[in-house]
Enzyme design. Structure first.
Site, mmCIF file in Angstrom:
data_model
loop_
_atom_site.group_PDB
_atom_site.id
_atom_site.type_symbol
_atom_site.label_atom_id
_atom_site.label_comp_id
_atom_site.label_asym_id
_atom_site.label_seq_id
_atom_site.Cartn_x
_atom_site.Cartn_y
_atom_site.Cartn_z
ATOM 1 N N LYS A 52 0.844 -1.197 0.000
ATOM 2 C CA LYS A 52 0.000 0.000 0.000
ATOM 3 C C LYS A 52 0.880 1.248 0.000
ATOM 4 O O LYS A 52 0.614 2.208 -0.732
ATOM 5 C CB LYS A 52 -0.952 -0.011 1.200
ATOM 6 C CG LYS A 52 -2.101 -0.990 1.024
ATOM 7 C CD LYS A 52 -2.849 -1.274 2.317
ATOM 8 C CE LYS A 52 -3.785 -2.468 2.119
ATOM 9 N NZ LYS A 52 -4.375 -2.963 3.373
ATOM 10 N N GLN A 96 -4.914 -2.368 9.599
ATOM 11 C CA GLN A 96 -4.695 -3.657 8.929
ATOM 12 C C GLN A 96 -5.264 -4.790 9.780
ATOM 13 O O GLN A 96 -4.973 -4.892 10.970
ATOM 14 C CB GLN A 96 -3.193 -3.861 8.672
ATOM 15 C CG GLN A 96 -2.865 -5.066 7.830
ATOM 16 C CD GLN A 96 -3.436 -4.991 6.405
ATOM 17 O OE1 GLN A 96 -3.546 -3.926 5.816
ATOM 18 N NE2 GLN A 96 -3.820 -6.129 5.861
ATOM 19 N N ASP A 119 -11.228 2.129 3.913
ATOM 20 C CA ASP A 119 -11.476 0.689 3.733
ATOM 21 C C ASP A 119 -12.978 0.422 3.574
ATOM 22 O O ASP A 119 -13.366 -0.676 3.157
ATOM 23 C CB ASP A 119 -10.989 -0.086 4.971
ATOM 24 C CG ASP A 119 -9.703 -0.854 4.720
ATOM 25 O OD1 ASP A 119 -9.423 -1.177 3.558
ATOM 26 O OD2 ASP A 119 -8.991 -1.120 5.707
HETATM 27 N N1 GUN Z 1 -6.519 -7.525 5.669
HETATM 28 C C1 GUN Z 1 -6.729 -8.189 4.517
HETATM 29 N N2 GUN Z 1 -7.342 -7.388 3.617
HETATM 30 C C2 GUN Z 1 -7.527 -6.197 4.228
HETATM 31 C C3 GUN Z 1 -8.092 -4.951 3.802
HETATM 32 O O1 GUN Z 1 -8.585 -4.783 2.682
HETATM 33 N N3 GUN Z 1 -8.092 -3.953 4.717
HETATM 34 C C4 GUN Z 1 -7.597 -4.115 5.967
HETATM 35 N N4 GUN Z 1 -7.654 -3.074 6.803
HETATM 36 N N5 GUN Z 1 -7.056 -5.243 6.388
HETATM 37 C C5 GUN Z 1 -7.025 -6.281 5.517
#
Ligand code: GUN
Length: 293
Positions: A52, A96, A119
């Site tokens: 990211k 996350q 998200d």
């Molecule tokens: N863990 C796996 N995929 C994601 C996601 O799209 N967002 C977040 N915050 N954690 C994740």
């Protein structure tokens, strides 16, 4: 059969975003800033967060990562979320997941200011999406809608079957496909682990979206001739044909289903590359105050 090339589409979107960021810079505006909270040392989470940050850099966003040890308390984490909520420099925040067991995931998610929840996990954003108000839509369903739109797939009045009912993929996907907007306006059926006569239902789908989390679960006999097939699954399996000793496969038997489908997403290179791009799109919207004004 046409391949829906997520790698190519996501690269094009990244270029569009980079162009927008350059315009913001030229106009003396602040560039979008995405913050991530990362707890513990789970290698998959590390990779996600690093990817990211790299994607942010590529399009000209600022990014920051707030790291905490596995034994961080819930209170400390909530304080960090508060701090970022109040930091006007930061436009979007992701926490996350998964978080360690002693932390209530929902409590932390619900602490994120909805206008920074890029998200799209906060119930306010989920609720707004459900009733058709502007909202952040979570990365995978958002990415799939972009793939359908940019591949000019006609969804209006079509039979769409969604395999899977998770909060972050199946559920929002079914709502988006049924909304009175395009892509959307489909007649949607949601299938899950308790569905009876699954193959009978999937074989009537003009658009089949598979997020069931089981390697190569969907076989050719379950698919209608000419269907559009979107594969959300990603699984690492051993392989003696690759240098790394493994390969990635989806929830769909690509070799046989691709012979019947009119359009299909590959794994890797289909839905996967669209997820980070969706997060970037949401962060750009956050910086431009497009959702909440
Ligand atoms: N863990 C796996 N995929 C994601 C996601 O799209 N967002 C977040 N915050 N954690 C994740």
């Amino acid at each position: 059969m046409k391949l829906i090339d997520g790698k190519q589409i996501s690269a094009a979107i990244k270029e569009e975003i980079a162009g927008e960021v350059q315009k913001m810079k030229d106009q003396g505006e602040k560039v979008p800033h995405l913050a991530a909270i990362l707890v513990g040392e789970d290698p998959a989470s590390e990779t996600y967060v690093n990817n990211k940050a790299k994607a942010c850099k590529k399009v000209g966003f600022d990014s920051s990562t707030y790291r905490f040890p596995t034994d961080v308390t819930e209170e400390e984490l909530l304080e960090a979320v508060d701090f970022i909520n109040n930091d006007h420099e930061i436009d979007g925040l992701i926490v996350q997941l998964p978080l360690p067991d002693h932390i209530d995931n929902q409590k932390v998610i619900q602490h994120i200011a909805p206008e920074k929840d890029v998200d799209g996990f906060h119930p306010v954003n989920v609720g707004r999406m459900t009733i058709g108000l502007p909202s952040y839509v979570s990365a995978t369903p958002h990415g799939i809608m972009e793939l359908l739109m940019r591949s000019r797939i006609d969804t209006r009045g079509k039979n769409c079957v969604v395999l899977g009912r998770s909060n972050i993929v199946g559920k929002p996907m079914s709502l988006l496909m049924a909304r009175n907007e395009e892509p959307g306006n489909a007649t949607v059926t949601v299938c899950h682990s308790k569905t009876q006569n699954l193959a009978e239902i999937t074989s009537k789908a003009d658009i089949l979206i598979v997020a069931i989390g089981r390697p190569e679960f969907v076989t050719a006999d379950m698919v209608k001739e000419g269907a559009v097939v979107i594969d959300v699954g990603i699984h690492r399996v051993p392989s003696d044909k690759t240098k790394s000793g493994f390969r990635l496969i989806g929830d769909v038997r690509f070799d046989e289903v691709s012979e019947k489908a009119s359009h299909i997403t590959p794994v890797p290179g289909g839905v996967g590359p669209m997820t980070i791009v969706s997060l970037l799109m949401n962060t750009l919207k956050a910086a431009k105050r497009e959702i909440y004004g």
